[in-house]
Design a protein around this motif. Structure first.
Motif, short mmCIF file in Angstrom:
data_model
loop_
_atom_site.label_atom_id
_atom_site.label_comp_id
_atom_site.label_asym_id
_atom_site.label_seq_id
_atom_site.Cartn_x
_atom_site.Cartn_y
_atom_site.Cartn_z
N SER A 1 12.04 1.19 2.20
CA SER A 1 10.63 0.81 2.10
C SER A 1 9.80 2.07 1.86
N PRO A 2 8.61 1.94 1.30
CA PRO A 2 7.72 3.11 1.16
C PRO A 2 7.45 3.77 2.51
N TYR A 3 7.37 2.98 3.57
CA TYR A 3 7.18 3.55 4.90
C TYR A 3 8.37 4.42 5.29
N GLY A 4 9.59 3.91 5.11
CA GLY A 4 10.77 4.68 5.43
C GLY A 4 10.87 5.95 4.62
N VAL A 5 10.53 5.87 3.33
CA VAL A 5 10.56 7.04 2.46
C VAL A 5 9.56 8.09 2.94
N ALA A 6 8.35 7.65 3.30
CA ALA A 6 7.32 8.57 3.78
C ALA A 6 7.75 9.25 5.07
N LEU B 1 0.84 -1.20 0.00
CA LEU B 1 0.00 0.00 0.00
C LEU B 1 0.88 1.26 0.00
N PRO B 2 1.71 1.44 -1.03
CA PRO B 2 2.65 2.57 -0.99
C PRO B 2 1.97 3.93 -1.06
N GLU B 3 0.93 4.06 -1.88
CA GLU B 3 0.26 5.36 -2.00
C GLU B 3 -0.47 5.73 -0.73
N TYR B 4 -1.18 4.76 -0.14
CA TYR B 4 -1.88 5.01 1.12
C TYR B 4 -0.88 5.37 2.22
N THR B 5 0.24 4.66 2.26
CA THR B 5 1.27 4.94 3.26
C THR B 5 1.78 6.37 3.12
N ALA B 6 2.02 6.80 1.89
CA ALA B 6 2.50 8.17 1.66
C ALA B 6 1.45 9.20 2.06
N ASN B 7 0.19 8.92 1.75
CA ASN B 7 -0.88 9.87 2.03
C ASN B 7 -1.03 10.11 3.53
N VAL B 8 -0.97 9.04 4.31
CA VAL B 8 -1.15 9.16 5.76
C VAL B 8 0.15 9.58 6.44
N THR B 9 1.23 8.87 6.14
CA THR B 9 2.46 9.02 6.90
C THR B 9 3.24 10.27 6.51
#
Length: 335
Positions: free
Chosen positions: A163-168, A109-117
């Motif tokens: 990870s997308p989380y780390g990037v966010a 869920l990379p887009e959702y992760t970016a939107n929230v985080t």
């Protein structure tokens, strides 16, 4: 009494995003004990009863005129809600703990992760700027921002998220620095290394292990399936880490700090300690499953907490082996 339990701030108001999570619930307990009024955001799509189970110990009757805990339905993806809430509550302190924080899930869920985080942090910072209130902001940064950077990692270590989380989280971290430098906000980043507790989500590896220990010891199952057993992490105890968050907002200057124990262990080390506490050999019950491995692994995250120990006096007291025992005991008792 310790600094964590002494009531020191009667009359202060705090706003916590992610209040229903592990850190949010422990932070709520800490702040209420210090005399704060606490406001928290609960996602409007969630069942309010189910989603607030971690707050049961501090539940206050909504009809009690003396209550100091207030929950608001909302979401970091809603900028208008954030502006209105910040303007209405006018908190002295804001703790942004909300995120899609599961690393493996962030790949799905990379887009959702970016939107929230990531963008959620910007929405909150902009809500504070637009409202013009004088508040102090804590942004929950993460060791996952370091990725493949060589350990031990401290405040000067370059970021290399995997990870997308780390990037966010890198985006949110630098946004916080930018708003501090651009608008003079008291906004700080706490770069927390892994911190766990009996309230940790059941899909995170430490809690997955300790729940499995409880069930295996009770004869309810025989195996648990895990990913990379050689990953090295710096695991601390969540109630201690929320104390560090609070201390950072009491500091004279807005400064970013690494929150860590400085004592590493592998996943297999943690499993050995957890199973051993129940008289079991982890090698008899743990099976590898490649589905739980990340597309890009982070081999070693080991924090250097020297700066916060020196400047604020916070020091982790519970380390990974004791943490494993605490979590196993809690899961066996719950079962």
């Amino acid at each position: 009494m310790t600094a964590a339990t002494t009531p020191t701030a009667p009359g202060k108001t705090a706003l916590i995003t992610g209040i229903t999570g592990q850190d949010g619930s422990y932070l709520t307990e800490l702040l209420l004990a210090k005399g704060y009024t606490v406001h928290g955001i609960v996602r409007h799509a969630s069942s309010l009863i189910a989603n607030t189970s971690r707050l049961e110990s501090v539940y206050q009757d909504p009809h009690d005129s003396e209550r100091r805990l207030f929950l608001h339905k909302g979401d970091l993806t809603d900028a208008g809600m954030m502006v209105n809430l910040v303007r209405d509550v006018r908190p002295d302190e804001i703790y942004n703990l909300a995120a899609q924080s599961h690393v493996r899930v962030s790949f799905d869920l990379p887009e959702y992760t970016a939107n929230v985080t990531a963008l959620g942090a910007i929405r909150l910072l902009e809500a504070v700027r637009a409202s013009g209130i004088d508040t102090r902001i804590y942004q929950a940064s993460t060791s996952e921002m370091f990725g493949t950077a060589a350990p031990p990692q401290d405040e000067s270590t370059p970021f290399h998220p995997r990870s997308p989380y780390g990037v966010a989280k890198v985006y949110a971290h630098w946004a916080t620095v930018n708003y501090r430098e651009s608008y003079g906000m008291f906004a700080v980043n706490g770069i927390s290394f892994n911190h766990e507790s009996p309230r940790r989500g059941e899909t995170f590896v430490t809690r997955k292990i300790t729940r499995a220990v409880a069930r295996i010891a009770a004869g309810l199952e025989q195996k648990v399936f895990l990913g990379n057993m050689d990953a090295v992490r710096d695991w601390g105890y969540a109630p201690e880490y929320v104390e560090a968050m609070w201390l950072m907002l009491q500091h004279d200057e807005p400064v970013d700090y690494v929150l860590a124990t400085g004592r590493p262990a592998t996943v297999s080390d943690f499993a050995e300690a957890a199973f051993g506490h129940a008289g079991l050999d982890w090698r008899d019950h743990v099976e590898h499953d490649a589905r739980y491995e990340r597309p890009a692994e982070v081999p070693e995250l080991i924090g250097d907490p020297a700066k916060i120990e020196r400047e604020i006096g916070w020091k982790a007291r519970v380390h990974w082996d004791e943490l494993a025992r605490i979590m196993v005991d809690a899961d066996r008792k719950a079962l």
